[in-house]
Each structure stands twice: as C-alpha cells, then as structure tokens.
Write an enzyme that holds these catalytic residues in place. Structure first.
Site, PDB file in Angstrom:
ATOM      1  N   ASP A  67      51.790  27.556   9.869  1.00 23.64           N
ATOM      2  CA  ASP A  67      51.197  28.813  10.781  1.00 23.64           C
ATOM      3  C   ASP A  67      52.114  29.994  10.435  1.00 23.64           C
ATOM      4  O   ASP A  67      51.801  31.043  10.649  1.00 23.64           O
ATOM      5  CB  ASP A  67      51.235  28.186  12.079  1.00 23.64           C
ATOM      6  CG  ASP A  67      50.180  26.897  12.166  1.00 23.64           C
ATOM      7  OD1 ASP A  67      49.144  27.123  11.666  1.00 23.64           O
ATOM      8  OD2 ASP A  67      50.625  25.845  12.509  1.00 23.64           O
TER       9      ASP A  67
ATOM     10  N   HIS B 128      49.748  23.078  17.071  1.00 26.53           N
ATOM     11  CA  HIS B 128      49.156  23.437  15.682  1.00 26.53           C
ATOM     12  C   HIS B 128      47.405  23.353  15.947  1.00 26.53           C
ATOM     13  O   HIS B 128      46.941  22.449  15.762  1.00 26.53           O
ATOM     14  CB  HIS B 128      49.666  22.501  14.749  1.00 26.53           C
ATOM     15  CG  HIS B 128      48.786  22.788  13.327  1.00 26.53           C
ATOM     16  ND1 HIS B 128      49.066  23.743  12.724  1.00 26.53           N
ATOM     17  CD2 HIS B 128      48.100  22.038  12.564  1.00 26.53           C
ATOM     18  CE1 HIS B 128      48.113  23.741  11.493  1.00 26.53           C
ATOM     19  NE2 HIS B 128      47.615  22.447  11.479  1.00 26.53           N
TER      20      HIS B 128
HETATM   21  C1  LMR Z   1      45.509  23.628   8.428  1.00 25.75           C
HETATM   22  O1  LMR Z   1      46.042  24.272   9.193  1.00 25.75           O
HETATM   23  O2  LMR Z   1      45.178  24.077   7.260  1.00 25.75           O
HETATM   24  C2  LMR Z   1      44.976  22.274   8.764  1.00 25.75           C
HETATM   25  O3  LMR Z   1      45.689  21.569   9.726  1.00 25.75           O
HETATM   26  C3  LMR Z   1      43.412  22.179   8.855  1.00 25.75           C
HETATM   27  C4  LMR Z   1      43.138  20.940   9.517  1.00 25.75           C
HETATM   28  O4  LMR Z   1      42.265  20.918  10.421  1.00 25.75           O
HETATM   29  O5  LMR Z   1      43.238  19.996   8.631  1.00 25.75           O
END
Ligand code: LMR
Length: 435
Positions: free
Chosen positions: A247, A275
């Site tokens: 992120d 997250h």
């Molecule tokens: C991401 O941020 O790309 C992953 O965590 C997405 C997911 O939900 O697998």
C-alpha cells in the site's frame, strides 16, 4: 568477487542420486522426501570456479540422511571451495515461507535465493510450507530452485506440517491463506484463515527461533497477524508484522504520478491502519523532494478523495484487470519490507508496517495490529516514529480503520483466547481486492 562470477558446477556420475521417494504417513498427514539409497560407487563432484579454474572438490555423500528435512541437491553435505568468498559469509539463516507453491512465493523465493534481499554475504535455507493439495507443485518449486544454482541457497526443505517446517526459523513469511469465495461472508473468511494463523502461531511458538521475525501477507493480514502473535506468547509481539508495504508503494507511485516526479523523490509515506479499503494513506506527513506533499500538490480534493480511494482500492482494480490478485508487486513489497528491517532506515524517512499497537504514541487502541510509521536500525527490529502530525482529517480516518480492526478482533475472539466471538463488522468492509 561478484556473485555473478561464481559458478557452481555439479558433476553427477550417477543420475539416480537425484531420485526421490515420497513417504506419506497418512495418520498425521505428514509427508517427507528422502533420497533413495545411494549406490556405493557413486560420487558427486561439486566445484566453484571463479575467473580462474579451481580444482574440483570431492563431495561427502556418505550420510546424506543426517539432514532430516531437505530437498534434492540440498540433501548433500558438501563444501564448496569458494575459499575467499565463503569465509566472509555470515551464519546461515532459516527462512520459512507458507503458501510456498503460490504465485506470490513464486516471485519471492528466487529473489530471496539470489541474495538481493539479505545481501550477497548471507547464505540462506528456505523452508517451504505447502498443503497436501499443493505438494506436487511444491516439489516443482524446489526443482526450479535446484536448477537455479544459487550459491547462497544452501538448504531447501518442503513439507506440509508447520511444526516441522518452522523449526528454527529466523524469518517466517506467512503468505498462504484462502481467498474469499463466492457468497462467503467476511466473518467466515476471518474464521477460516484465522484458524490457519492460530495453528501457525502455535507452531512458531513451539519450534521457531525465539527472535523469529514474522511477516503476515495472507489476508486479512492485520487480524491474521494478531491471531498469530496471540498464539505465540513466547515470541515478542513486536516481531509480528502485517504487510502494508504494498500500500505504501502504491501511494508513493500515485503521488509521484500526480506531482510529475519519479517515485524515488517521494518519502515519509505512512499507511495507517488496516490492509483493507479503510486504510489511510497519509499525505499530510508525506514529502516530495523533501517538501510536504500538500505544498507540492495543492489539490486537496484530489488528495482527500481520489488519491485516498485509488490507494485503498488499487488491489481490486488490479484483480479486475488480471483476473487474480497482485503477485509480483506483493512479492517486491515483501522484499522491501524485509530489506527495510535489515538495513538502517535513511535519516529522516520511515516505512509503514502493520505492527502491534501496545504502547503506541498516537492514541490508537492497544492490542491490535495497525499499520504505523516505523524506523529500523537495520538489526531486524524497529521503533515507532513519534513526530508525525495528526490533524482532524487524519484522526477521523484513523478512527474508522481502527473501528474496523477492533470489530475484526471481536470476531476472532475464539482464536485469540479472548472468549466468545461476536461479529459486528461495520458494513461489510473489504480487502483491497474485494470491491
Ligand atoms: C492486494 O492488496 O493487492 C491484495 O491484498 C488484494 C487481495 O484482496 O488479495
């Protein structure tokens, strides 16, 4: 001598030495691979050559079973004559990886083995955890690692029992988790994955190094990390991380794009919280070329709305394009996260990581795993950055992501030893990939 100059040459006089028999002990679902008995006249030569050719070295293969868990070439006890190079190597470290046959691991393992993560003087052992269903794929991964002839990769073992695979782990990269299936409630996902992480926490507590560093990638990673650390009471809670570096990287990229600079000019980016789509990418404290972002990007509406949502939902947009969730960029961000712990954080900068909140200086609820700004001296440990500004906008956003994590915590109380679970998740908040 540069690693690229180092060549490992293996001369097999009898190819049957690389055959294996798989023993399945069905009563406890353990699988182990053992080399087939070696013919008496077999001999394996293994040598390392630099620019000057060195004499081949006879390899001791007399008692390969001394290594209890190993795969293929890594079962051999041999001594590479790298002389000058190996003398300066550090002590071998054990890196355990769950979900090792998955897409993220497929990018990550080869980076780990190449030396680009822990450094060109750090030999490593990879301990790969898969499932019964993925076991053949795991063998395929181990075969590719064998075929890559990485000088620093000294041991590879594969298995489906966390209590075996996590033995003496110095690092545990917990990637494997079930994705949310159609019609599955978020509470169900928390429960299913939570059980995996409770079990893995117990295994780490029982057999890993007492100072193991754990990075949880499998979603929902903050709450999975909380479950894991609660089930590992003998390991410092501080050693557990939930990966929010992806992120942070996404936020840096978007700020750079808007400001028209390359992303190495963006620093001090914090991701606060979960997250998930409630995460808070902090543009208040972030800098571009050392100048506060708000002085460079004056479009506050863009920062508060478009930028924030773009980062929060990047994973989901990517899933729509790819048809699967991010793998390569996730692996890169795991590399970044580890590197940031084993090298000192540049002066004045920081990194984001989901860490245990006990004693945090920002007034965030205690006893959850929350992404916050951290600095490392390069010893694998970190400290929280204290001098960040939190204005009303940031505070209100932080409160929302905190509320979500507290609700997730209540929903997994049965897995953290805190009583009966109550699932009152606010709305049905999402992982980045679940729009
Ligand atoms: C991401 O941020 O790309 C992953 O965590 C997405 C997911 O939900 O697998």
């Amino acid at each position: 001598m540069a690693l690229a100059d180092l060549h490992t040459k293996i001369d097999l006089q009898n190819s049957s030495q690389l055959s294996y028999v798989s023993t399945r002990l069905s009563y406890n679902h353990r699988i182990s691979l053992r080399p087939l008995p070696q013919p008496h006249n077999s001999r394996i030569c293994c040598s390392v050559t630099s620019k000057e050719v060195q004499a081949p070295v006879t390899v001791n293969t007399e008692e390969p079973k001394k290594k209890p868990d190993c795969y293929g070439i890594f079962c051999l006890t041999y001594d590479l004559m790298a002389g000058e190079e190996t003398k300066s190597w550090k002590k071998l470290i054990n890196i355990a990886i769950s979900g090792a046959a998955g897409m993220i691991s497929n990018h990550l393992l080869f980076k780990l083995a190449s030396g680009e993560v822990f450094g060109p003087d750090q030999p490593i052992a990879l301990k790969l955890l898969g499932s019964e269903r993925s076991f053949e794929a795991l063998e395929g991964v181990a075969m590719e690692l064998e075929d890559s002839l990485f000088p620093l990769l000294r041991e590879v073992s594969i298995g489906i029992d966390a209590y075996e695979v996590f033995q003496d782990a110095d690092w545990a990269l917990l990637i494997g988790a079930k994705p949310r299936g159609p019609g599955m409630e978020r509470a169900d996902l928390l429960d299913i994955n939570g059980q995996i992480f409770a079990e893995q926490g117990k295994a780490l507590n029982a057999v890993a190094s007492r100072n193991v560093k754990v990075i949880v990638v499998g979603n929902p990673c903050n709450t999975n990390a909380l479950i894991c650390l609660k089930n590992a009471p003998d390991i410092p809670a501080k050693n557990f991380h939930a990966l929010t570096r992806l992120d942070e990287n996404r936020a840096k990229c978007q700020l750079a794009l808007k400001a028209g600079v390359f992303y190495d000019k963006v620093s001090n980016v914090t991701i606060w919280g979960n997250h998930s789509t409630t995460q808070v990418p902090d543009f208040l404290n972030a800098k571009i070329n050392g100048i506060p972002v708000k002085e460079v990007i004056k479009d506050t509406k863009w920062l508060e709305e478009e930028f924030t949502e773009m980062v929060q939902k990047r994973g989901g947009v990517l899933i729509k394009k790819w048809g699967r969730s991010s793998a390569a960029s996730t692996a890169v961000s795991v590399v970044d996260a580890i590197r940031s712990l084993v090298t000192p954080t540049p002066e004045g900068d920081w990194i984001s990581s989901g860490v245990y909140t006990a004693g945090n200086p920002y007034g965030i609820a205690e006893d959850i795993v929350f992404s916050m700004p951290c600095r490392s001296k390069g010893d694998g440990d970190y400290e929280l950055v204290k001098d960040v500004i939190i204005d009303d906008y940031l505070r209100s956003r932080i409160k929302m992501t905190e509320a979500e994590l507290l609700a997730e915590k209540r929903c997994v109380a049965h897995l953290t030893g805190e009583g009966i679970a109550v699932c009152d998740l606010p709305g049905d908040t999402m992982l980045p990939g679940e729009m």
